[in-house]
Design a protein around this motif. Sequence first.
Motif, PDB file in Angstrom:
ATOM      1  N   TYR A 614      56.240  82.905  40.204  1.00 54.37           N
ATOM      2  CA  TYR A 614      56.033  82.838  38.764  1.00 54.37           C
ATOM      3  C   TYR A 614      57.397  82.808  38.084  1.00 54.37           C
ATOM      4  O   TYR A 614      58.324  83.517  38.500  1.00 54.37           O
ATOM      5  CB  TYR A 614      55.225  84.041  38.266  1.00 54.37           C
ATOM      6  CG  TYR A 614      53.835  84.121  38.835  1.00 54.37           C
ATOM      7  CD1 TYR A 614      52.813  83.337  38.326  1.00 54.37           C
ATOM      8  CD2 TYR A 614      53.540  84.984  39.893  1.00 54.37           C
ATOM      9  CE1 TYR A 614      51.525  83.401  38.850  1.00 54.37           C
ATOM     10  CE2 TYR A 614      52.270  85.054  40.423  1.00 54.37           C
ATOM     11  CZ  TYR A 614      51.266  84.265  39.897  1.00 54.37           C
ATOM     12  OH  TYR A 614      50.002  84.329  40.430  1.00 54.37           O
ATOM     13  N   ARG A 618      58.943  81.509  31.355  1.00 53.42           N
ATOM     14  CA  ARG A 618      57.783  81.011  30.614  1.00 53.42           C
ATOM     15  C   ARG A 618      57.017  82.137  29.925  1.00 53.42           C
ATOM     16  O   ARG A 618      56.420  81.925  28.868  1.00 53.42           O
ATOM     17  CB  ARG A 618      56.844  80.269  31.562  1.00 53.42           C
ATOM     18  CG  ARG A 618      57.297  78.857  31.882  1.00 53.42           C
ATOM     19  CD  ARG A 618      56.207  78.146  32.643  1.00 53.42           C
ATOM     20  NE  ARG A 618      56.473  76.725  32.755  1.00 53.42           N
ATOM     21  CZ  ARG A 618      55.663  75.865  33.361  1.00 53.42           C
ATOM     22  NH1 ARG A 618      54.541  76.309  33.904  1.00 53.42           N
ATOM     23  NH2 ARG A 618      55.966  74.591  33.432  1.00 53.42           N
ATOM     24  N   TRP A 619      57.010  83.302  30.527  1.00 51.10           N
ATOM     25  CA  TRP A 619      56.223  84.408  29.994  1.00 51.10           C
ATOM     26  C   TRP A 619      56.962  85.202  28.924  1.00 51.10           C
ATOM     27  O   TRP A 619      56.340  85.720  27.999  1.00 51.10           O
ATOM     28  CB  TRP A 619      55.829  85.357  31.125  1.00 51.10           C
ATOM     29  CG  TRP A 619      54.891  84.766  32.138  1.00 51.10           C
ATOM     30  CD1 TRP A 619      54.285  83.548  32.080  1.00 51.10           C
ATOM     31  CD2 TRP A 619      54.460  85.384  33.343  1.00 51.10           C
ATOM     32  NE1 TRP A 619      53.493  83.355  33.176  1.00 51.10           N
ATOM     33  CE2 TRP A 619      53.571  84.464  33.982  1.00 51.10           C
ATOM     34  CE3 TRP A 619      54.702  86.588  33.966  1.00 51.10           C
ATOM     35  CZ2 TRP A 619      52.952  84.753  35.194  1.00 51.10           C
ATOM     36  CZ3 TRP A 619      54.090  86.880  35.169  1.00 51.10           C
ATOM     37  CH2 TRP A 619      53.217  85.967  35.784  1.00 51.10           C
ATOM     38  N   LEU A 694      51.915  93.018  33.157  1.00 54.62           N
ATOM     39  CA  LEU A 694      52.440  91.679  32.915  1.00 54.62           C
ATOM     40  C   LEU A 694      51.634  90.628  33.682  1.00 54.62           C
ATOM     41  O   LEU A 694      51.283  89.571  33.148  1.00 54.62           O
ATOM     42  CB  LEU A 694      53.910  91.634  33.316  1.00 54.62           C
ATOM     43  CG  LEU A 694      54.685  90.355  33.002  1.00 54.62           C
ATOM     44  CD1 LEU A 694      54.848  90.199  31.497  1.00 54.62           C
ATOM     45  CD2 LEU A 694      56.045  90.379  33.691  1.00 54.62           C
ATOM     46  N   ALA A 697      48.174  90.064  32.202  1.00 53.95           N
ATOM     47  CA  ALA A 697      48.164  89.338  30.934  1.00 53.95           C
ATOM     48  C   ALA A 697      48.473  87.850  31.105  1.00 53.95           C
ATOM     49  O   ALA A 697      48.055  87.039  30.277  1.00 53.95           O
ATOM     50  CB  ALA A 697      49.171  89.973  29.977  1.00 53.95           C
ATOM     51  N   HIS A 698      49.201  87.474  32.176  1.00 54.94           N
ATOM     52  CA  HIS A 698      49.717  86.108  32.244  1.00 54.94           C
ATOM     53  C   HIS A 698      49.289  85.298  33.472  1.00 54.94           C
ATOM     54  O   HIS A 698      49.577  84.113  33.537  1.00 54.94           O
ATOM     55  CB  HIS A 698      51.252  86.122  32.202  1.00 54.94           C
ATOM     56  CG  HIS A 698      51.809  86.625  30.907  1.00 54.94           C
ATOM     57  ND1 HIS A 698      51.832  85.864  29.763  1.00 54.94           N
ATOM     58  CD2 HIS A 698      52.358  87.822  30.578  1.00 54.94           C
ATOM     59  CE1 HIS A 698      52.382  86.558  28.784  1.00 54.94           C
ATOM     60  NE2 HIS A 698      52.713  87.756  29.244  1.00 54.94           N
ATOM     61  N   THR A 699      48.658  85.888  34.441  1.00 56.78           N
ATOM     62  CA  THR A 699      48.357  85.114  35.650  1.00 56.78           C
ATOM     63  C   THR A 699      47.337  84.016  35.399  1.00 56.78           C
ATOM     64  O   THR A 699      47.217  83.079  36.199  1.00 56.78           O
ATOM     65  CB  THR A 699      47.838  86.025  36.776  1.00 56.78           C
ATOM     66  OG1 THR A 699      46.824  86.874  36.250  1.00 56.78           O
ATOM     67  CG2 THR A 699      48.956  86.827  37.381  1.00 56.78           C
ATOM     68  N   GLN A 701      47.606  81.878  32.984  1.00 56.43           N
ATOM     69  CA  GLN A 701      48.249  80.806  32.221  1.00 56.43           C
ATOM     70  C   GLN A 701      49.684  80.612  32.699  1.00 56.43           C
ATOM     71  O   GLN A 701      50.257  81.475  33.347  1.00 56.43           O
ATOM     72  CB  GLN A 701      48.270  81.150  30.723  1.00 56.43           C
ATOM     73  CG  GLN A 701      48.270  82.628  30.450  1.00 56.43           C
ATOM     74  CD  GLN A 701      48.313  82.971  28.996  1.00 56.43           C
ATOM     75  OE1 GLN A 701      49.117  82.446  28.269  1.00 56.43           O
ATOM     76  NE2 GLN A 701      47.450  83.864  28.583  1.00 56.43           N
ATOM     77  N   GLY A 702      50.250  79.465  32.407  1.00 58.33           N
ATOM     78  CA  GLY A 702      51.656  79.197  32.709  1.00 58.33           C
ATOM     79  C   GLY A 702      51.965  79.107  34.175  1.00 58.33           C
ATOM     80  O   GLY A 702      53.067  79.387  34.606  1.00 58.33           O
TER      81      GLY A 702
END
Length: 703
Positions: A614, A618-619, A694, A697-699, A701-702
């Motif tokens: 990752y 981006r995050w 983290l 919240a983000h896995t 997207q992106g």
Amino acid sequence: MGFEADDEILQDFLVEAGEILEQLSAQLVELESRPDDKELLNTIFRGFHTVKGGAGFLQLSALVDCCHVAENVFDTLRNGLRTVDADLMDCVLSTLDVVNDMFTAVSAGEALLAADSSLLARLHFYAQAMPASASERNAGDRVRAVIEPTAAGEDITDTEFERLLDAIAPVSSNTDIGPGVGSEPGAASDDISADEFEALLDQLHGKGKIGAPKDDTDPEAAPSTAPGDDISDDEFEALLDQLHGKGQFTKVDSPAPTPALAEQTPRPRPVEPVTSTPASPDKAKRPVEPVPPTAPTDQRPPKGPAKNSGSQQESTVRVDTQRLDDILNMVGELVLVRNRLVRLGAELDDETLQKAVGNLNVVTADLQASVMKTRMQPIKKVFGRFPRVVRDLARTLKKEVNLELVGEDTDLDKNLVDALADPLVHLVRNSVDHGVETPDIRAANGKPRMGRIVLAAQQEGDHILLTIMDDGGGMDPNTLRELAVTRKVMDRDAADRLSDKECFNLIFSPGFSTKEVISDVSGRGVGMDVVKTKIGQLNGTIDIESQLNIGTTISIKVPLTLAIMPTLMVVIEHQAFALPLASVSEIFHLDLTKTNVVDGQEVVVVRSKPIPLYYLKRWLIKDMAFDHQKMVAGHVVVVTVGSQNIGFVVDQLVGQEEVVIKPLGQMLQGTPGMAGATITGDGRIALILDIPSLLQAHTGQGR
């Protein structure tokens, strides 16, 4: 509360009573395995007595009443008048729960509710001595009904004495106490024989407790008295002195001995035989057999081991935790200044400055360690509640479980001690419910009927290792794979690719449970998920090892403190971020052109294991749109989240640095993926990342 108590006195009571109640919970469970331990009984008695005394001073009548009856129960037990059994322990443990609820209400400033009357009635029952037989119990009631109305210091009349004999006579006729007692109904004689007198003592105090031992070789010590001998008022007064203590039934003009004199006299003087006054002129005077005195019994509770309370008061000081937090914050600021000076010393290349900074570094490190120790508490505070948890749950599930506690004196930050309580409760209950088998199954498998659970703690560097081990049935990886497919946690192919350790980690999945039937203990698949989440919030790790029919070991590793955290400082687009060092497993430089894509996720193969990649840029960087395919190289930080390894691509590695966690402001509070902020050695502000949050919240997207 009956009045507005002085706040300082109330706080002292809350601290002292809180410590005693924590100890009582473990002591009561221990009493079941050592019911004849007099010292343990005395300790529990003193515990309830101390809490009752403090509550009485503050006029907490409901708490006083509850502790008083519990104290009476243990007074009966320590005097050997009743034995410990499971029902009695259930009642006493329920009483302790009520006392704890009252204590919580006092701490919160709420009004106390009286204990349930049925519970108090059960306690009153257990506070009574266990009678040898029903006939003796009924006889004792009748005797007390005759004796109690007589006021202290007054003579007992002939009529009252006749009523006393009448109360005993029905039982005496059915008891083998010798001829002449109650055998002649309607006899009007006022005489009492030696055998009748012996029977009277047997009914009042139990057979053979008070009566004089007969010795044929010493006729003077026990002169014979023929049936029909008279007993005078003075002789009866001497009898009552022996039965109830001297002075309680004496005449008004005969003063009782002072307490000081009673303490100096180790043994009361034997009663002299006196000549009775005949009830009628035609009756001859005859001597009465003297009653040997009994040794004075000390009714005061036995004293515990002597303690030097004065030295304890001088060597310990109670300090509010807020004051300790303030000191820790100031030390944290000092650590930040030290980091800044260390960075400046390295840049200026001045030998004298570097020596001074080096000395400051040593002093600051020692001061930091000393202040951290003031916040440390032994993990015994958490461990102390588990004997009761295991005992109650094993009794509910009809299992036999022995809990062993190891490393109770291991010190841990106060905040961590409080935070670890709930996860450990889930794990211990899980071991009792899922791990240890029933006694019959264990016996059929060649194991002892009683299961064994070991809860241990030890320090490893700047971390604490907690282990929960049981010798139960263990976990079957194949069964876990089937459950994962059946409950649609994953498909068959994914389940078949799982290693045994990955199968064990399935129990941390939300909604996953090995129980087929949902009960009030387990089966909903919530407990272990909560454990994993909580340990992750503490920057800790959890690991499982299990062998079928041998047992399971769960290991938890958490940092010693949460206030000052070792971190790995990284830079992304000229902005500093801190990753908790406890989560970092390795770092390597990667040629990003050699990555692969599996199911739409970019991965890199490290030692034949695929690791998802990752890009933190981006995050974490606003409006940062870039084509990572244009990047040809980067630094990869591999972090461990639960049982999975994940790679984060960053621009620059700064190095390891101890930071002081500062809470985020009100506007940023609750931002996903942010645990707090700190100030770096070069004066910049760095955000501390909360890796599990983290990822959550983000896995999606992106990628």
